[in-house]
Design a protein around this motif. Structure first.
Motif, mmCIF file in Angstrom:
data_model
loop_
_atom_site.group_PDB
_atom_site.id
_atom_site.type_symbol
_atom_site.label_atom_id
_atom_site.label_comp_id
_atom_site.label_asym_id
_atom_site.label_seq_id
_atom_site.Cartn_x
_atom_site.Cartn_y
_atom_site.Cartn_z
ATOM 1 N N ILE A 24 0.866 -1.183 0.000
ATOM 2 C CA ILE A 24 0.000 0.000 0.000
ATOM 3 C C ILE A 24 0.901 1.230 0.000
ATOM 4 O O ILE A 24 1.758 1.385 0.881
ATOM 5 N N TYR A 25 0.691 2.103 -0.983
ATOM 6 C CA TYR A 25 1.535 3.283 -1.148
ATOM 7 C C TYR A 25 0.671 4.539 -1.225
ATOM 8 O O TYR A 25 -0.481 4.493 -1.669
ATOM 9 N N ALA A 26 1.250 5.639 -0.795
ATOM 10 C CA ALA A 26 0.536 6.917 -0.840
ATOM 11 C C ALA A 26 1.377 7.945 -1.578
ATOM 12 O O ALA A 26 2.602 7.986 -1.438
ATOM 13 N N ASP A 27 0.692 8.741 -2.388
ATOM 14 C CA ASP A 27 1.319 9.889 -3.047
ATOM 15 C C ASP A 27 0.612 11.121 -2.481
ATOM 16 O O ASP A 27 -0.547 11.374 -2.784
ATOM 17 N N GLY A 28 1.327 11.860 -1.632
ATOM 18 C CA GLY A 28 0.703 12.972 -0.931
ATOM 19 C C GLY A 28 0.587 14.243 -1.740
ATOM 20 O O GLY A 28 -0.052 15.203 -1.308
ATOM 21 N N THR A 29 1.218 14.254 -2.908
ATOM 22 C CA THR A 29 1.177 15.412 -3.814
ATOM 23 C C THR A 29 0.901 14.866 -5.211
ATOM 24 O O THR A 29 1.759 14.910 -6.080
ATOM 25 N N LEU A 30 -0.285 14.387 -5.417
ATOM 26 C CA LEU A 30 -0.634 13.579 -6.585
ATOM 27 C C LEU A 30 -0.402 14.291 -7.909
ATOM 28 O O LEU A 30 0.097 13.694 -8.866
ATOM 29 N N GLY A 31 -0.750 15.581 -7.989
ATOM 30 C CA GLY A 31 -0.567 16.327 -9.230
ATOM 31 C C GLY A 31 -1.239 15.625 -10.399
ATOM 32 O O GLY A 31 -2.370 15.139 -10.290
ATOM 33 N N GLY A 32 -0.541 15.545 -11.525
ATOM 34 C CA GLY A 32 -1.083 14.875 -12.705
ATOM 35 C C GLY A 32 -0.865 13.380 -12.708
ATOM 36 O O GLY A 32 -1.074 12.721 -13.725
ATOM 37 N N ALA A 33 -0.429 12.825 -11.568
ATOM 38 C CA ALA A 33 -0.237 11.376 -11.378
ATOM 39 C C ALA A 33 0.936 10.825 -12.170
ATOM 40 O O ALA A 33 0.971 9.630 -12.492
ATOM 41 N N GLY A 34 1.917 11.658 -12.480
ATOM 42 C CA GLY A 34 3.082 11.173 -13.207
ATOM 43 C C GLY A 34 3.830 10.092 -12.454
ATOM 44 O O GLY A 34 4.136 9.021 -13.007
ATOM 45 N N HIS A 35 4.139 10.346 -11.179
ATOM 46 C CA HIS A 35 4.789 9.320 -10.358
ATOM 47 C C HIS A 35 3.813 8.189 -10.038
ATOM 48 O O HIS A 35 4.167 7.010 -10.105
ATOM 49 N N SER A 36 2.585 8.553 -9.682
ATOM 50 C CA SER A 36 1.615 7.544 -9.266
ATOM 51 C C SER A 36 1.303 6.541 -10.372
ATOM 52 O O SER A 36 1.080 5.355 -10.104
ATOM 53 N N PHE A 37 1.288 7.004 -11.609
ATOM 54 C CA PHE A 37 1.016 6.106 -12.729
ATOM 55 C C PHE A 37 2.050 4.977 -12.771
ATOM 56 O O PHE A 37 1.703 3.808 -12.991
ATOM 57 N N GLU A 38 3.296 5.331 -12.546
ATOM 58 C CA GLU A 38 4.353 4.313 -12.578
ATOM 59 C C GLU A 38 4.327 3.442 -11.328
ATOM 60 O O GLU A 38 4.697 2.267 -11.378
ATOM 61 N N ILE A 39 3.901 4.006 -10.202
ATOM 62 C CA ILE A 39 3.782 3.200 -8.980
ATOM 63 C C ILE A 39 2.684 2.157 -9.146
ATOM 64 O O ILE A 39 2.873 0.967 -8.895
ATOM 65 N N VAL A 40 1.495 2.613 -9.590
ATOM 66 C CA VAL A 40 0.347 1.709 -9.652
ATOM 67 C C VAL A 40 0.535 0.618 -10.702
ATOM 68 O O VAL A 40 0.003 -0.494 -10.566
ATOM 69 N N ARG A 41 1.292 0.908 -11.758
ATOM 70 C CA ARG A 41 1.579 -0.105 -12.767
ATOM 71 C C ARG A 41 2.347 -1.285 -12.184
ATOM 72 O O ARG A 41 2.316 -2.387 -12.745
ATOM 73 N N ARG A 42 3.025 -1.060 -11.102
ATOM 74 C CA ARG A 42 3.837 -2.108 -10.472
ATOM 75 C C ARG A 42 3.093 -2.859 -9.372
ATOM 76 O O ARG A 42 3.652 -3.748 -8.731
ATOM 77 N N LEU A 43 1.842 -2.489 -9.147
ATOM 78 C CA LEU A 43 1.040 -3.156 -8.131
ATOM 79 C C LEU A 43 0.158 -4.219 -8.766
ATOM 80 O O LEU A 43 -0.273 -4.084 -9.907
ATOM 81 N N THR A 44 -0.114 -5.270 -8.016
ATOM 82 C CA THR A 44 -1.009 -6.336 -8.473
ATOM 83 C C THR A 44 -2.205 -6.382 -7.535
ATOM 84 O O THR A 44 -2.386 -5.495 -6.697
#
Length: 312
Positions: A24-44
């Motif tokens: 379980i990961y959190a992005d506290g400054t989501l913005g346009g989800a640039g980092h989050s997109f790559e994080i979530v791609r690695r989750l199952t």
């Protein structure tokens, strides 16, 4: 306007978070989800991403960007200062990692009506969350000269802070300062002409100072780090990207204290204060952008990444 999707230090953040597929990961400054997109791609299945941002445009853009992963993404409009409360409200007690990418997004700078930029004319606003009451206009026209001097000196680190504050007060006595370009002109007039050459835009530091004040950026950062570390699972990591020295000093100091909180005199043979380490600093020296990234992403020039790992 489309939200900027070019994430800074992307590979370094992904490596730094040491992502587990079912974590379980959190992005506290989501913005346009640039980092989050790559994080979530690695989750199952079983893995989850909690995206937090106080900007309604960011929430809308990130929701669209992450729509293909909606089964493992929860997006919340809120402030990362309230991460613990947000997670508790979702029934989440601990997380495996969190990212904070501080500062203003490219979208916020480029969206003229937000009032962040000194290069385009717009009402003085600068609120990251437009539900907040305090605006840049209220600071510029309502703060005393001594208060303006303090924030420009402390948050802008401008050696002309006293003169800039004096010029602002003098101008607003004639009529309120309403727009970004009006304010930029006042600031420019307060700085000696010979000192403006080759130093960047003369309003840059003051605009930074006012923005920090409006959004309580440093107070929120100071008040968040310990609490986030506390909710990390053993081995979990907190990654923070800063873009100016005031932020970086806060992160560096907080990480150092979390690693070694002992307040006993140095000559004591053993610790008697009882304060225990929360983990270790992974980055003895801040990670900065590679030359390849600097060639393609100008925003990366001042970026610094620091990483803390919770004790096992």
């Amino acid at each position: 306007m489309e939200f900027e999707h070019t994430p800074v230090l992307l590979n370094e953040v992904i490596d730094g978070l040491n992502i587990r597929k079912n974590g379980i990961y959190a992005d506290g400054t989501l913005g346009g989800a640039g980092h989050s997109f790559e994080i979530v791609r690695r989750l199952t299945d079983g893995g989850r991403l909690i995206g937090i941002d106080r900007d309604e445009n960011a929430v809308r853009a990130a929701t669209e960007r992450l729509k293909d992963y909606e089964d493992r993404v929860i997006i919340v409009r809120g402030n990362y200062l309230n991460t613990v409360e947000i997670l508790n409200g979702l029934g989440i007690g601990k997380i495996n990692g969190m990212l904070l990418d501080l500062g203003v997004s490219s979208h916020q700078f480029d969206d003229a009506e937000r009032g962040f930029s000194y290069r385009t004319d717009a009402p003085l606003d600068m609120r990251m969350d437009r539900r907040d009451e305090l605006t840049a206009r209220m600071v510029v026209n309502g703060y005393t000269e001594s208060e303006l001097y303090r924030i420009i000196r402390d948050y802008g680190e401008d050696k002309f802070a006293k003169n800039i504050a004096k010029h602002i007060v003098r101008r607003r006595q004639e009529k309120p300062i309403e727009t970004t370009l009006e304010l930029a002109e006042v600031i420019k007039a307060a700085i000696p002409a010979k000192m403006r050459e080759g130093k960047g835009h003369p309003a840059k530091k003051t605009f930074q100072a006012i923005r920090i004040e409006v959004n309580r950026e440093l107070d929120i950062l100071k008040g968040s780090i310990d609490g986030i570390i506390d909710i990390l699972e053993p081995g979990g990591r907190l990654c923070i990207i800063t873009f100016q020295s005031l932020e970086d000093k806060i992160v560096k100091s907080a990480f150092r204290t979390a690693e070694d909180p002992c307040i006993c005199p140095k000559d004591f043979p053993v610790c008697v204060c009882g304060r225990k380490s929360k983990g270790r600093v992974i980055t003895r020296k801040a990670i900065t952008a590679s030359s390849a990234e600097l060639e393609t992403n100008n925003r990366a020039h001042s970026a610094k990444l620091r990483i803390f790992e919770k004790s096992l």
